[in-house]
Design an enzyme around this catalytic site. Structure first.
Site, PDB file in Angstrom:
ATOM      1  N   TYR A  24      14.697 -36.171  10.503  1.00  0.00           N
ATOM      2  CA  TYR A  24      14.145 -37.401  11.417  1.00  0.00           C
ATOM      3  C   TYR A  24      13.866 -36.433  12.158  1.00  0.00           C
ATOM      4  O   TYR A  24      12.751 -37.438  13.591  1.00  0.00           O
ATOM      5  CB  TYR A  24      15.026 -38.219  11.998  1.00  0.00           C
ATOM      6  CG  TYR A  24      15.717 -38.908  11.482  1.00  0.00           C
ATOM      7  CD1 TYR A  24      16.218 -38.461   9.300  1.00  0.00           C
ATOM      8  CD2 TYR A  24      15.369 -40.597  10.947  1.00  0.00           C
ATOM      9  CE1 TYR A  24      16.540 -39.708   8.839  1.00  0.00           C
ATOM     10  CE2 TYR A  24      15.451 -41.481  10.259  1.00  0.00           C
ATOM     11  CZ  TYR A  24      16.388 -41.050   8.371  1.00  0.00           C
ATOM     12  OH  TYR A  24      16.394 -42.102   7.933  1.00  0.00           O
ATOM     13  N   LYS A  66      24.829 -29.836   1.896  1.00  0.00           N
ATOM     14  CA  LYS A  66      23.809 -29.495   0.679  1.00  0.00           C
ATOM     15  C   LYS A  66      23.273 -27.217   0.959  1.00  0.00           C
ATOM     16  O   LYS A  66      22.945 -27.029   1.122  1.00  0.00           O
ATOM     17  CB  LYS A  66      23.008 -29.836  -0.089  1.00  0.00           C
ATOM     18  CG  LYS A  66      22.307 -29.554  -1.128  1.00  0.00           C
ATOM     19  CD  LYS A  66      22.865 -29.806  -1.637  1.00  0.00           C
ATOM     20  CE  LYS A  66      22.336 -29.903  -3.168  1.00  0.00           C
ATOM     21  NZ  LYS A  66      23.119 -30.295  -4.395  1.00  0.00           N
ATOM     22  N   ASP A 114      26.644 -33.481  -3.381  1.00  0.00           N
ATOM     23  CA  ASP A 114      26.372 -34.903  -5.192  1.00  0.00           C
ATOM     24  C   ASP A 114      27.392 -35.417  -5.277  1.00  0.00           C
ATOM     25  O   ASP A 114      27.594 -36.481  -5.429  1.00  0.00           O
ATOM     26  CB  ASP A 114      24.516 -34.434  -5.613  1.00  0.00           C
ATOM     27  CG  ASP A 114      25.110 -32.704  -5.540  1.00  0.00           C
ATOM     28  OD1 ASP A 114      26.197 -32.051  -4.829  1.00  0.00           O
ATOM     29  OD2 ASP A 114      24.223 -31.424  -6.316  1.00  0.00           O
ATOM     30  N   ASP A 133      22.094 -41.427   6.812  1.00  0.00           N
ATOM     31  CA  ASP A 133      21.846 -42.671   6.463  1.00  0.00           C
ATOM     32  C   ASP A 133      21.659 -43.355   5.281  1.00  0.00           C
ATOM     33  O   ASP A 133      21.999 -44.517   4.620  1.00  0.00           O
ATOM     34  CB  ASP A 133      20.156 -42.791   6.382  1.00  0.00           C
ATOM     35  CG  ASP A 133      18.435 -43.755   6.251  1.00  0.00           C
ATOM     36  OD1 ASP A 133      19.658 -44.995   7.259  1.00  0.00           O
ATOM     37  OD2 ASP A 133      17.834 -43.173   5.546  1.00  0.00           O
TER      38      ASP A 133
END
Ligand code: ATP
Length: 348
Positions: A133, A180, A214, A238
């Protein structure tokens, strides 16, 4: 009439109706707060398309930002930022300019809203100021664009400490970080290290868990009750917020707060939902729940039991309304936005 003492005075709060369904849901929520005698006096300001339409040439006028800075709290409807016209997102700007670095989104099962899982009770804490962002995007060649994911050690540590402190204050038992770091070793690695450090150094009594995002998402949809507080960087926060909203009935029932050291802006997780705008069918509950968070925040920050008490009464009333099957279309009911607000007011 007797003069008001300091304790009788209402708190100033900024109301930003926003765009799309924003004006309808904010109007409904203000009615409920008035009926519950919440100690709030509103100052209405514009942002988003509404601000452009008002002729100021800005999606986030200085006047709006300054009003929130002065009042310290705001209730905000969803805002639309026109695409491709050079404007930076209203939400991103507001969070950055007021340094509201923590987004808090409680996701809870509601009695009267049947979903696949019961007893979901997760609080999402999202870093609100950086990551992808940052808005730092470049076209490198005709073929290549680059978006930069920004992570700073200070912001990662700040949100990590905030999340563990929140967990401690709310008697939560566990903080789970989704990341991640196996792929983004530096940026997500920094975030993960900051969370582990906050746990080890300052909050060893709160359980700490980390998961690759994930795998975490898979576990969320298999059994969300295994999670307590989720700590995520900006973009993951988000996406996972909407995923979690889906576990408890959708975007109509998930509130949110953007919190910094000096200001807090309360808003629903959903956007402006242009497909249903102006039809008096949107669910005002997510914004009403956000207003309850605002009242609780005022109650604790300013030690005002009137605010906490009106928050409690509104919560009891909307829980009762849902149990009595008083629902808007998104939850399988047939009430209009206004009729749902009325059903809550009747139960105050
Ligand atoms: P944004 O890009 O602004 O975050 P979004 O793409 O997440 O928006 P939303 O506007 O949040 O999309 O809504 C997605 C869909 O969910 C809407 O089109 C609408 O049908 C439904 N929806 C969202 N909020 C509500 C609500 N309060 N009541 C009923 N339905 C809603």
């Amino acid at each position: 009439m007797d003069e008001m003492t300091t304790d009788d005075r209402p708190h100033k709060a900024v109301l930003i109706p926003g765009d799309g369904i924003g004006p309808e849901v904010t109007k409904a929520v203000v009615r409920v707060l008035d009926a519950a005698a919440a100690p709030i006096v509103w100052s209405e300001k514009q942002a988003g398309l509404a601000a452009l339409d008002a002729g100021g040439g800005e999606v986030l006028p200085d006047d709006t930002v300054e009003a929130v800075e002065r009042a310290g709290v705001a209730l905000k409807g969803p805002c639309t930022t026109p695409v491709g016209k050079g404007f930076q997102s209203v939400n991103v700007q507001l969070r950055k300019r007021l340094n509201m670095y923590a987004a808090v989104r409680p996701v809870r099962s509601l009695e009267g809203v049947p979903t696949r899982f019961r007893d979901v009770d997760i609080v999402i804490i999202r870093e609100n100021t950086e990551g992808l962002y940052s808005g730092a995007e470049n076209r490198v060649t005709d073929d290549v664009v680059i978006s930069m994911k920004v992570a700073t050690d200070s912001a990662c540590k700040r949100i990590s400490r905030w999340a563990f402190r929140y967990a401690t204050q709310r008697a939560r038992r566990k903080v789970t970080v989704f990341h991640k770091a196996n792929i983004m070793k530096m940026s997500d690695g920094l975030f993960l290290d900051a969370a582990a450090l906050a746990h080890e150094r300052d909050y060893p009594n709160i359980e700490f868990q980390q998961m690759i995002i994930d795998a975490g998402c898979m576990k969320l949809v298999q059994d969300p009750t295994q999670f307590d507080v989720l700590l995520l960087e900006n973009l993951y926060g988000d996406v996972v917020s909407d995923l979690c909203a889906g576990l408890v009935g959708g975007l109509g029932v998930v509130p949110g707060a953007n919190i910094g050291d000096n200001c807090a802006v309360f808003e629903a997780v959903h956007g402006s939902a242009p497909d249903i705008a102006g039809k008096n069918v949107a669910n005002p509950l997510a914004l009403l729940m956000s207003a309850v968070m605002m009242l609780n925040y005022i109650g604790s920050e300013r030690s005002d039991p009137r605010a906490t008490d009106s928050a409690r009464r509104i919560k009891v009333a909307y829980d009762l309304a849902l149990k009595d099957d008083q629902k808007t279309g998104d939850l399988g009911g047939s009430l209009s936005t206004d009729a749902f607000a009325e059903a809550v007011i009747e139960r105050l």
